[in-house]
Motif scaffolding. Structure first.
Motif, PDB file in Angstrom:
ATOM      1  N   ARG A 216       0.828  -3.380   1.780  1.00 24.28           N
ATOM      2  CA  ARG A 216       0.171  -4.487   2.474  1.00 24.28           C
ATOM      3  C   ARG A 216      -1.185  -4.863   1.889  1.00 24.28           C
ATOM      4  O   ARG A 216      -1.799  -5.817   2.334  1.00 24.28           O
ATOM      5  CB  ARG A 216      -0.015  -4.131   3.949  1.00 24.28           C
ATOM      6  CG  ARG A 216       1.234  -4.324   4.766  1.00 24.28           C
ATOM      7  CD  ARG A 216       0.912  -4.102   6.232  1.00 24.28           C
ATOM      8  NE  ARG A 216       0.697  -2.693   6.502  1.00 24.28           N
ATOM      9  CZ  ARG A 216       1.618  -1.903   7.022  1.00 24.28           C
ATOM     10  NH1 ARG A 216       2.778  -2.379   7.333  1.00 24.28           N
ATOM     11  NH2 ARG A 216       1.366  -0.635   7.231  1.00 24.28           N
TER      12      ARG A 216
ATOM     13  N   PHE B  50      -3.577  10.175 -10.219  1.00 23.32           N
ATOM     14  CA  PHE B  50      -2.118  10.278 -10.227  1.00 23.32           C
ATOM     15  C   PHE B  50      -1.458   8.957 -10.584  1.00 23.32           C
ATOM     16  O   PHE B  50      -1.878   7.902 -10.122  1.00 23.32           O
ATOM     17  CB  PHE B  50      -1.596  10.668  -8.844  1.00 23.32           C
ATOM     18  CG  PHE B  50      -1.805  12.105  -8.501  1.00 23.32           C
ATOM     19  CD1 PHE B  50      -0.970  13.085  -9.049  1.00 23.32           C
ATOM     20  CD2 PHE B  50      -2.809  12.485  -7.627  1.00 23.32           C
ATOM     21  CE1 PHE B  50      -1.160  14.420  -8.721  1.00 23.32           C
ATOM     22  CE2 PHE B  50      -2.995  13.819  -7.302  1.00 23.32           C
ATOM     23  CZ  PHE B  50      -2.182  14.784  -7.848  1.00 23.32           C
TER      24      PHE B  50
ATOM     25  N   THR C 114       7.369   5.966  -8.796  1.00 24.91           N
ATOM     26  CA  THR C 114       7.630   4.853  -7.869  1.00 24.91           C
ATOM     27  C   THR C 114       6.349   4.086  -7.516  1.00 24.91           C
ATOM     28  O   THR C 114       6.271   3.446  -6.479  1.00 24.91           O
ATOM     29  CB  THR C 114       8.276   5.379  -6.581  1.00 24.91           C
ATOM     30  OG1 THR C 114       7.467   6.458  -6.095  1.00 24.91           O
ATOM     31  CG2 THR C 114       9.676   5.879  -6.832  1.00 24.91           C
TER      32      THR C 114
ATOM     33  N   PHE D 231       2.576   7.651 -10.405  1.00 26.03           N
ATOM     34  CA  PHE D 231       3.899   8.107  -9.968  1.00 26.03           C
ATOM     35  C   PHE D 231       5.002   7.224 -10.529  1.00 26.03           C
ATOM     36  O   PHE D 231       4.781   6.063 -10.878  1.00 26.03           O
ATOM     37  CB  PHE D 231       3.993   8.071  -8.440  1.00 26.03           C
ATOM     38  CG  PHE D 231       2.960   8.908  -7.749  1.00 26.03           C
ATOM     39  CD1 PHE D 231       3.183  10.258  -7.514  1.00 26.03           C
ATOM     40  CD2 PHE D 231       1.763   8.342  -7.322  1.00 26.03           C
ATOM     41  CE1 PHE D 231       2.223  11.034  -6.858  1.00 26.03           C
ATOM     42  CE2 PHE D 231       0.809   9.111  -6.670  1.00 26.03           C
ATOM     43  CZ  PHE D 231       1.031  10.458  -6.439  1.00 26.03           C
TER      44      PHE D 231
ATOM     45  N   ASN E 215       3.882   3.995  -5.867  1.00 25.99           N
ATOM     46  CA  ASN E 215       3.148   4.408  -4.675  1.00 25.99           C
ATOM     47  C   ASN E 215       1.871   3.611  -4.429  1.00 25.99           C
ATOM     48  O   ASN E 215       0.786   4.161  -4.290  1.00 25.99           O
ATOM     49  CB  ASN E 215       2.819   5.906  -4.736  1.00 25.99           C
ATOM     50  CG  ASN E 215       4.006   6.745  -4.337  1.00 25.99           C
ATOM     51  OD1 ASN E 215       4.889   6.271  -3.616  1.00 25.99           O
ATOM     52  ND2 ASN E 215       4.046   7.985  -4.797  1.00 25.99           N
ATOM     53  N   LEU E 216       2.047   2.308  -4.346  1.00 21.34           N
ATOM     54  CA  LEU E 216       0.918   1.464  -3.949  1.00 21.34           C
ATOM     55  C   LEU E 216       1.053   1.139  -2.464  1.00 21.34           C
ATOM     56  O   LEU E 216       2.151   1.200  -1.916  1.00 21.34           O
ATOM     57  CB  LEU E 216       0.926   0.163  -4.764  1.00 21.34           C
ATOM     58  CG  LEU E 216       0.777   0.345  -6.275  1.00 21.34           C
ATOM     59  CD1 LEU E 216       0.994  -0.983  -6.986  1.00 21.34           C
ATOM     60  CD2 LEU E 216      -0.585   0.924  -6.620  1.00 21.34           C
ATOM     61  N   LEU E 217      -0.074   0.814  -1.821  1.00 21.01           N
ATOM     62  CA  LEU E 217      -0.006   0.375  -0.432  1.00 21.01           C
ATOM     63  C   LEU E 217       0.520  -1.055  -0.414  1.00 21.01           C
ATOM     64  O   LEU E 217      -0.102  -1.962  -0.958  1.00 21.01           O
ATOM     65  CB  LEU E 217      -1.388   0.422   0.226  1.00 21.01           C
ATOM     66  CG  LEU E 217      -2.044   1.805   0.310  1.00 21.01           C
ATOM     67  CD1 LEU E 217      -3.372   1.706   1.055  1.00 21.01           C
ATOM     68  CD2 LEU E 217      -1.129   2.808   1.004  1.00 21.01           C
TER      69      LEU E 217
ATOM     70  N   ARG F 128      -8.750  16.266  -5.746  1.00 19.15           N
ATOM     71  CA  ARG F 128      -7.828  15.165  -6.072  1.00 19.15           C
ATOM     72  C   ARG F 128      -8.581  13.853  -6.178  1.00 19.15           C
ATOM     73  O   ARG F 128      -8.324  13.026  -7.036  1.00 19.15           O
ATOM     74  CB  ARG F 128      -6.752  15.024  -4.973  1.00 19.15           C
ATOM     75  CG  ARG F 128      -5.752  16.134  -4.921  1.00 19.15           C
ATOM     76  CD  ARG F 128      -4.507  15.701  -4.151  1.00 19.15           C
ATOM     77  NE  ARG F 128      -4.739  15.443  -2.735  1.00 19.15           N
ATOM     78  CZ  ARG F 128      -4.693  16.362  -1.776  1.00 19.15           C
ATOM     79  NH1 ARG F 128      -4.423  17.628  -2.086  1.00 19.15           N
ATOM     80  NH2 ARG F 128      -4.901  16.039  -0.523  1.00 19.15           N
ATOM     81  N   ASN F 129      -9.526  13.710  -5.256  1.00 23.96           N
ATOM     82  CA  ASN F 129     -10.277  12.463  -5.217  1.00 23.96           C
ATOM     83  C   ASN F 129     -11.167  12.277  -6.443  1.00 23.96           C
ATOM     84  O   ASN F 129     -11.196  11.215  -7.046  1.00 23.96           O
ATOM     85  CB  ASN F 129     -11.114  12.441  -3.928  1.00 23.96           C
ATOM     86  CG  ASN F 129     -11.839  11.121  -3.748  1.00 23.96           C
ATOM     87  OD1 ASN F 129     -13.053  11.088  -3.659  1.00 23.96           O
ATOM     88  ND2 ASN F 129     -11.080  10.036  -3.715  1.00 23.96           N
TER      89      ASN F 129
ATOM     90  N   LEU G 110      -9.043   2.196  -3.177  1.00 24.30           N
ATOM     91  CA  LEU G 110      -8.758   3.240  -2.184  1.00 24.30           C
ATOM     92  C   LEU G 110      -9.419   4.601  -2.466  1.00 24.30           C
ATOM     93  O   LEU G 110     -10.086   5.148  -1.586  1.00 24.30           O
ATOM     94  CB  LEU G 110      -7.240   3.382  -2.031  1.00 24.30           C
ATOM     95  CG  LEU G 110      -6.777   4.159  -0.801  1.00 24.30           C
ATOM     96  CD1 LEU G 110      -7.190   3.457   0.483  1.00 24.30           C
ATOM     97  CD2 LEU G 110      -5.260   4.349  -0.820  1.00 24.30           C
ATOM     98  N   PRO G 111      -9.289   5.146  -3.700  1.00 20.67           N
ATOM     99  CA  PRO G 111      -9.931   6.446  -3.937  1.00 20.67           C
ATOM    100  C   PRO G 111     -11.448   6.383  -3.774  1.00 20.67           C
ATOM    101  O   PRO G 111     -12.059   7.354  -3.321  1.00 20.67           O
ATOM    102  CB  PRO G 111      -9.572   6.763  -5.389  1.00 20.67           C
ATOM    103  CG  PRO G 111      -8.452   5.873  -5.739  1.00 20.67           C
ATOM    104  CD  PRO G 111      -8.563   4.660  -4.884  1.00 20.67           C
TER     105      PRO G 111
ATOM    106  N   ILE H  82     -13.044   4.510  -1.650  1.00 21.72           N
ATOM    107  CA  ILE H  82     -13.338   4.537  -0.217  1.00 21.72           C
ATOM    108  C   ILE H  82     -13.489   5.981   0.238  1.00 21.72           C
ATOM    109  O   ILE H  82     -14.455   6.348   0.891  1.00 21.72           O
ATOM    110  CB  ILE H  82     -12.212   3.845   0.587  1.00 21.72           C
ATOM    111  CG1 ILE H  82     -12.238   2.347   0.340  1.00 21.72           C
ATOM    112  CG2 ILE H  82     -12.348   4.154   2.074  1.00 21.72           C
ATOM    113  CD1 ILE H  82     -11.127   1.582   1.021  1.00 21.72           C
ATOM    114  N   TYR H  83     -12.522   6.802  -0.182  1.00 18.93           N
ATOM    115  CA  TYR H  83     -12.573   8.203   0.255  1.00 18.93           C
ATOM    116  C   TYR H  83     -13.663   8.981  -0.457  1.00 18.93           C
ATOM    117  O   TYR H  83     -14.063  10.048  -0.006  1.00 18.93           O
ATOM    118  CB  TYR H  83     -11.201   8.856   0.085  1.00 18.93           C
ATOM    119  CG  TYR H  83     -10.168   8.226   0.987  1.00 18.93           C
ATOM    120  CD1 TYR H  83     -10.376   8.192   2.360  1.00 18.93           C
ATOM    121  CD2 TYR H  83      -9.023   7.636   0.480  1.00 18.93           C
ATOM    122  CE1 TYR H  83      -9.458   7.587   3.204  1.00 18.93           C
ATOM    123  CE2 TYR H  83      -8.094   7.040   1.314  1.00 18.93           C
ATOM    124  CZ  TYR H  83      -8.318   7.015   2.676  1.00 18.93           C
ATOM    125  OH  TYR H  83      -7.418   6.420   3.508  1.00 18.93           O
TER     126      TYR H  83
END
Ligand SMILES: Nc1ncnc2c1ncn2[C@@H]1O[C@H](COP(=O)(O)OP(=O)(O)OP(=O)(O)O)[C@@H](O)[C@H]1O
Ligand SMILES: [Mg+2]
Lengths: 409, 254
Positions: B109, B99, B103, B101, B105-107, B93-94, B118-119, B121-122
């Protein structure tokens, strides 16, 4: 791994769940406070007491009626013991051969000293001492002279006064030769003590010293005053022999039959120091233990906060997983968050503990020892607390199914 | 007509054979996907359509390695996904999948740049490279001036662009979008579809789930699902290709 982000998140958690987090952090703070406070106070007391004891040297030993640090059940037995009187002291001084000196003193608090129209507050310590006191306790005289054996034997009405008394009663006068009054008894001032400050919270300058015989006659006549006798053997090698000799003399003075056990206590400086250390050690472990209990309660609170946090952030966890966060990243994130929470509480507790022990330390006039080991212990404990109680919520977060988590409203 | 024969630029990225997804609800079994066989090649642009409950999202989740099929075989770039552990799936996935979505689907904060990072980072990418790449992705979706905005400071269309930047940033083999215009008005939806169009032209492989014919028109190939089966799989002869680059300045296949 983004540690910074997890730490920020922990602070966010604090902001968002103010009350709950506050209460939990408070219990962590209290726990750490107990550990640090007890630890630091005990360390400080110890170092003061030990430096006192050290000054006496290791060939000193003591005779007294009941154990100093006895907290057990046999107080009845001790209560029946005869007091250790001046006669006993005289007898020991006469009989003992292997010693440098035998000395004892009496002590009474809250006395008022008068000179002419002036008088002190009723807070002066009055001591009755013998001629060996000054050498034995390292008490110096700046003006005049200390007592001689004759002053004691003839219970002369002499007094040696501390600097506080000089300041209060003799602001611009030489006190030597002046007559002061204590409870209607007159004494001629023959010496002034060296300024010493305070030891273990006892101001050493606010006192008046008179011959032990005088002290016992007037100030201890209501009851028979119990003396705490300090003996210094000629050297460390003769310590055991000197103790045997002292025990023998004590037994014959007190008419003990061979089958009766000693009705007094003998301790060496070392053994007393050890006992004291084990007592204060107990205190600090007691502090640490009660602290730990508070911390465990706090840990449960942390777990609760983290569980709520995981629930509230289910969707976030889903997003992280969708973009490729492995289980262990999620696990780390929440554990780091829990550790951060614990460290925030711990930090507050450490500061509170240090402030409180500094406060009590200054009340008791002892130098504060910064308890590094307890501070480190607290930090380690807080970290462990975060790991242990953060583990379950973090594991719950880590094993969330990404699709379920993303769908969570 | 079998489109898989028509599209032969090498091996498929996605090779699904007779997969099924069955959920158990108490004593009942829900066949979200009954039997689907599908190959997707590089630079495909696929629209998946079908009535509600036909299994579109389920199929998408399986393709995206968020979920695994109950039956059948799924090869992603020749790797057998049905055999993979959680961690292996996370790492596919990373690296391989982006993806988008319905909605967003963001963070909530985090700033949009942080969201895009974010991806990475992982993926273990270092801070400075992360910043550069996230910045470039933000430029590619035309939001270079919104990097410090939090999601709630952005319009719906802008949020979806951030989500697309996040999907692009790892240079995945395939971009999956489940109803990406579902929460947007038609004009903004069209802008998003234009952006996908640009990405496709730049060489990306895209799968879009949608109800709307308007949205499906952008795709090269349209699959219709019904009751967990492929009802129709056909080349879109009326593919809408825009030359409008006003919304996207420089979309490249990173
Ligand atoms: N976790 C689940 N447990 C049980 N049933 C499920 C689960 N997820 C999906 N389903 C069922 O599988 C079927 C297909 O669902 P899916 O979400 O793939 O439909 P969809 O085509 O995306 O529909 P929509 O257009 O409404 O999004 C539905 O009947 C749904 O109820
Ligand atoms: Mg759906």
């Amino acid at each position: 791994m983004n540690i910074g982000e997890s730490i920020t998140q922990a602070f966010d958690s604090v902001r968002m769940n103010k009350l709950r987090t506050f209460l939990t952090l408070l219990s962590i703070s209290i726990g750490v406070f107990a550990i640090i406070g007890a630890g630091s106070l005990v360390d400080s007391i110890n170092s003061s007491v030990f430096s006192e004891m050290e000054a006496l040297g290791r060939n000193s030993f003591f005779i007294y009626r009941v154990p100093v640090l006895e907290m057990g059940h046999s107080w009845r037995k001790y209560a029946k013991r005869k007091p250790i009187t001046y006669t006993v002291l005289k007898e020991l001084k006469k009989e003992l051969t292997l010693v440098d000196f035998v000395t004892a003193h009496g002590f009474s608090m809250a006395n008022t000293i008068e000179y002419g129209e002036n008088e002190t507050d009723p807070d002066v310590n009055l001591m009755g001492v013998d001629e060996n006191f000054f050498a034995a306790q390292n008490v110096g005289i700046t003006k005049g002279r200390p007592f001689t054996a004759e002053d004691i034997d003839f219970n002369r009405n002499f007094a040696v006064i501390g600097n506080d008394i000089v300041v209060k009663l003799f602001p611009n006068i030489d006190p030597i030769g002046k007559r002061i009054k204590i409870k209607n008894h007159s004494y001629t001032v023959i010496g002034v003590l060296e300024t010493k400050g305070a030891v273990l919270g006892e101001p050493q300058d606010n006192r008046v010293i008179i011959p032990l015989t005088e002290f016992l006659r007037y100030y201890a006549s209501m009851w028979e005053y119990d003396l705490f006798i300090t003996i210094k053997a000629v050297d460390y090698e003769s310590l055991d022999d000197a103790i045997d000799e002292a025990i023998g003399t004590m037994r014959s003075v007190r008419n003990l039959k061979p089958w009766q056990e000693n009705d007094f206590e003998v301790e060496t400086n070392e053994s007393l120091t050890e006992q004291f250390a084990s007592f204060t050690g107990f205190l600090s472990y007691f502090g640490a233990f009660s602290g730990l209990i508070a911390l465990i309660a706090a840990g449960v609170g942390i777990m609760n906060i983290m569980l709520v946090s995981v629930k509230e952030r289910t969707r976030e966890i889903g997003i992280r997983k969708a973009v490729g966060a492995k289980r262990r990243w999620i696990l780390y994130q929440f554990i780091i968050e829990a550790i951060t929470l614990c460290q925030i509480g711990g930090f507050i507790g450490i500061v509170m503990g240090l402030v409180a022990s500094a406060f009590f330390g200054s009340l008791m006039n002892i130098n504060l020892i910064l308890p590094y080991s307890w501070v480190i212990f607290s930090i380690v404990i807080c970290t462990l607390l975060g790991i242990i109680f953060g583990a379950y919520p973090a594991w719950k977060a880590a094993k969330l199914d990404p699709i379920d988590a993303l769908r969570y409203e | 007509m079998d489109l898989n024969e028509e599209n032969k630029n090498g091996k498929p990225i996605i090779d699904i054979e007779h997969i099924a997804k069955i959920y158990q609800m108490g004593s009942e079994f829900v066949h979200a996907i009954r039997d689907i066989t599908l190959k997707i090649y590089k630079n495909d642009y696929l629209a998946i359509m079908g009535p509600s409950g036909s299994g579109k999202s389920t199929l998408m989740n399986i393709i995206g390695c968020l979920d695994t099929p109950t039956k059948g075989k799924y090869l992603f770039k020749d790797m057998d996904v049905s055999e993979m552990t959680d961690n292996d799936l996370a790492s596919i996935r990373n690296k391989e999948i982006g993806f988008v979505f319905q909605t967003f689907n963001l963070l909530a904060r985090s700033s949009s740049l942080k969201n895009v990072e974010l991806p990475l980072i992982y993926a273990g990418v270092g801070k400075s490279e992360r910043d550069d790449r996230a910045m470039k992705a933000m430029e590619n979706v035309g939001l270079a001036d919104r990097v410090n905005h939090k999601p709630n400071e952005l319009s719906g269309g802008q949020r979806q662009r951030v989500a697309i930047a996040r999907a692009l940033v790892t240079e995945p083999s395939i971009i999956l979008a489940d109803e990406p215009t579902g929460n947007l008005d038609s004009k903004t939806g069209l802008e998003i579809m234009n952006l996908f169009n640009e990405l496709w032209k730049a060489g990306n492989t895209i799968i879009v789930v949608t109800h709307e014919e308007e949205v499906a028109r952008f795709a090269k190939r349209i699959i219709k699902l019904r009751d967990g089966l492929i009802e129709n799989d056909s080349f879109n002869h009326h593919q809408r290709i825009t030359n409008d680059t006003s919304t996207t300045s420089s979309v490249t296949n990173q």
